[in-house]
Enzyme design. Structure first.
Site, PDB file in Angstrom:
ATOM      1  N   GLY A  43       0.799  -1.213   0.000  1.00  0.00           N
ATOM      2  CA  GLY A  43       0.000   0.000   0.000  1.00  0.00           C
ATOM      3  C   GLY A  43       0.835   1.267   0.000  1.00  0.00           C
ATOM      4  O   GLY A  43       0.540   2.221  -0.725  1.00  0.00           O
TER       5      GLY A  43
ATOM      6  N   ASN B 175      -8.082   4.597   8.600  1.00  0.00           N
ATOM      7  CA  ASN B 175      -7.537   3.398   9.219  1.00  0.00           C
ATOM      8  C   ASN B 175      -7.609   3.416  10.744  1.00  0.00           C
ATOM      9  O   ASN B 175      -7.487   2.372  11.381  1.00  0.00           O
ATOM     10  CB  ASN B 175      -6.081   3.195   8.788  1.00  0.00           C
ATOM     11  CG  ASN B 175      -5.214   4.401   9.113  1.00  0.00           C
ATOM     12  OD1 ASN B 175      -5.448   5.496   8.590  1.00  0.00           O
ATOM     13  ND2 ASN B 175      -4.226   4.226   9.955  1.00  0.00           N
TER      14      ASN B 175
ATOM     15  N   GLN C 212      -8.247   0.270   3.420  1.00  0.00           N
ATOM     16  CA  GLN C 212      -9.141  -0.362   4.387  1.00  0.00           C
ATOM     17  C   GLN C 212     -10.484  -0.784   3.784  1.00  0.00           C
ATOM     18  O   GLN C 212     -11.294  -1.409   4.468  1.00  0.00           O
ATOM     19  CB  GLN C 212      -9.407   0.599   5.562  1.00  0.00           C
ATOM     20  CG  GLN C 212      -8.186   0.912   6.404  1.00  0.00           C
ATOM     21  CD  GLN C 212      -7.711  -0.272   7.236  1.00  0.00           C
ATOM     22  OE1 GLN C 212      -8.445  -1.232   7.477  1.00  0.00           O
ATOM     23  NE2 GLN C 212      -6.463  -0.220   7.666  1.00  0.00           N
TER      24      GLN C 212
ATOM     25  N   ALA D 108      -2.730  -6.131  -0.172  1.00  0.00           N
ATOM     26  CA  ALA D 108      -3.387  -7.429  -0.002  1.00  0.00           C
ATOM     27  C   ALA D 108      -3.584  -7.835   1.448  1.00  0.00           C
ATOM     28  O   ALA D 108      -4.578  -8.498   1.790  1.00  0.00           O
ATOM     29  CB  ALA D 108      -2.591  -8.511  -0.733  1.00  0.00           C
ATOM     30  N   HIS D 109      -2.672  -7.464   2.338  1.00  0.00           N
ATOM     31  CA  HIS D 109      -2.739  -8.010   3.696  1.00  0.00           C
ATOM     32  C   HIS D 109      -3.852  -7.392   4.541  1.00  0.00           C
ATOM     33  O   HIS D 109      -4.065  -7.815   5.680  1.00  0.00           O
ATOM     34  CB  HIS D 109      -1.387  -7.862   4.401  1.00  0.00           C
ATOM     35  CG  HIS D 109      -1.046  -6.476   4.840  1.00  0.00           C
ATOM     36  ND1 HIS D 109      -1.207  -6.052   6.134  1.00  0.00           N
ATOM     37  CD2 HIS D 109      -0.545  -5.428   4.159  1.00  0.00           C
ATOM     38  CE1 HIS D 109      -0.816  -4.802   6.239  1.00  0.00           C
ATOM     39  NE2 HIS D 109      -0.414  -4.397   5.047  1.00  0.00           N
TER      40      HIS D 109
ATOM     41  N   THR E 208      11.176  -7.535 -10.964  1.00  0.00           N
ATOM     42  CA  THR E 208      10.559  -8.832 -11.239  1.00  0.00           C
ATOM     43  C   THR E 208       9.294  -8.996 -10.403  1.00  0.00           C
ATOM     44  O   THR E 208       9.301  -8.787  -9.192  1.00  0.00           O
ATOM     45  CB  THR E 208      11.538  -9.969 -10.905  1.00  0.00           C
ATOM     46  OG1 THR E 208      12.711  -9.803 -11.699  1.00  0.00           O
ATOM     47  CG2 THR E 208      10.911 -11.327 -11.186  1.00  0.00           C
TER      48      THR E 208
ATOM     49  N   CYS F 278       4.526   5.320  17.400  1.00  0.00           N
ATOM     50  CA  CYS F 278       5.347   5.127  18.598  1.00  0.00           C
ATOM     51  C   CYS F 278       6.674   5.834  18.377  1.00  0.00           C
ATOM     52  O   CYS F 278       7.407   5.507  17.453  1.00  0.00           O
ATOM     53  CB  CYS F 278       5.565   3.636  18.842  1.00  0.00           C
ATOM     54  SG  CYS F 278       6.416   3.299  20.382  1.00  0.00           S
TER      55      CYS F 278
END
Length: 388
Positions: free
Chosen positions: A73, A155, A183, A204-205, A241, A329
């Site tokens: 992303g 998010n 999201q 994707a995650h 690639t 953080c």
């Protein structure tokens, strides 16, 4: 996911869907060719790449040629913002617009343009609910504006922006529009024609696919300066690639997310409303951050007076509950969320807020467990450090 953990951090990352892993396995366990090679192994990789591109294009309602695969992303966002801005600078377009509640991938890309490339930037304010006023966008656009980037859904709070309306305003002024839609999959429509966007970023995650692979939709004819140079992959828009296994996983996960969207939204809405109602009823001086209705059902950002986020997160973690602050953080201490501050919360209110994000494996029993534990934990912290 370990059985003893209660995972409420799906907005950070989602577990890999077994069906997605199954689709990826032939390219992980066997011979995965280079899609640029002309021999039969390379041609098989190219075919898998083309098939995945068609799957993603089908979900987004665009042409396969308008899909660019990336490493995630943040890369998709940087390619869109920096790539378009740099391409239009030669035409006197040296101004970009975004909102004050964007993900840091957007804000830092814009910071780069300002600091190193001579651009100017405008960050639109949001109201207490976390939404951009379209009138503010109209007023901010200048003759030299190259690009506007406003996220589809936040998010940290899950608040949904009026993307189609904002994009239409941009096009009335001849300005390109990008949205960080990271999201959104599985919860919001992704048809780029209906949204009216010129560029859209995904990873994707966030929808049960693999980490390290993303997508940039780029409307045909959109000017772009590549940010990674090398080979001719992705029609010379992103060299390197291709990650065939990851791309196949992304396409599979996105297809599943869109197919199951209605059911998923219903499940999450029921659970999130139970969580919101339970907390507000059981814990005095608590509140929901962001609009209650115009938001993703997966994200619940709750504030608690007279506590510190870090302390509550540690207590939750000790009891096997994973949640997050949604803030950066720095030097070992949690800074107030820039999103919540932009919405008008005080630093103390922002520092007492926690994001619980739900997902496919969240159950009603898990919500009840959280609701049973949370009041006592908040009371414990307030007893140690009561409000002045």
């Amino acid at each position: 996911m370990p059985e003893h953990l209660l995972y409420f951090d799906y907005a950070a990352t989602t577990p890999l869907d077994p069906c997605v892993l199954e689709a990826m396995m032939p390219f992980l366990s066997g011979m995965s060719g280079n899609a640029s090679s002309i021999h039969q192994v390379g041609r098989a990789a190219l075919q898998a790449l083309d098939d995945a591109r068609e799957q993603v294009a089908f979900v987004l309602g665009c042409q396969p040629k308008e899909i660019v695969f990336t490493g995630g992303g943040s890369e998709s966002i940087n390619l869109a913002i920096k790539g378009v801005a740099m391409a239009l600078r030669a035409h006197g377009k040296t101004h970009v617009i975004s909102s004050a509640v964007e993900h840091h991938a957007v804000l830092h890309a814009i910071d780069y343009l300002v600091e190193y490339e001579g651009f100017r930037a405008t960050l639109l304010p949001v109201d207490r609910s976390g939404r951009v006023n379209p009138a503010d966008l109209s007023a901010a656009i200048r003759h030299e504006t190259a690009l506007v980037s406003v996220m589809y859904a936040n998010n940290e709070t899950g608040v949904i922006q009026p993307i189609a309306e904002l994009a239409a305003i941009c096009h009335e002024h001849g300005v390109l529009f990008h949205t960080d839609a990271v999201q959104a999959p599985g919860q919001l429509p992704l048809d780029v024609q209906a949204l009216g966007v010129d560029l859209l970023s995904l990873t994707a995650h966030k929808f049960y696919g693999p980490q390290g692979v993303g997508v940039l939709y780029m409307r045909r004819g959109t000017p772009l300066v590549p940010q990674i140079n090398g080979g001719a992959q992705e029609r010379r828009r992103r060299a390197g690639t291709e990650n065939i296994a990851g791309i196949v996983g992304l396409a599979t996960a996105l297809t599943i997310a869109e197919r199951e969207r209605a059911q998923y939204v219903h499940q999450l809405r029921t659970l999130s409303e139970r969580l919101i109602g339970g907390v507000l009823q059981r814990i005095p001086h608590s509140w929901l951050n962001g609009d209650r209705t115009c938001r993703l059902p997966s994200i619940v950002n709750l504030g608690f007076a007279c506590i510190e986020t870090e302390s509550l997160l540690l207590l939750l973690d000790q009891r096997g509950i994973c949640a997050s602050s949604g803030s950066a953080c720095t030097s070992g201490s949690l800074e107030p969320s820039h999103v919540l501050l932009a919405m008008g919360l005080s630093p103390e209110e922002a520092n007492g807020s926690i994001r619980f994000s739900l997902g496919r494996h969240t159950t009603a029993e898990q919500i009840e467990t959280l609701l049973e534990l949370l009041p006592d934990l908040v009371a414990q912290l307030r007893a140690v450090a009561p409000c002045a």
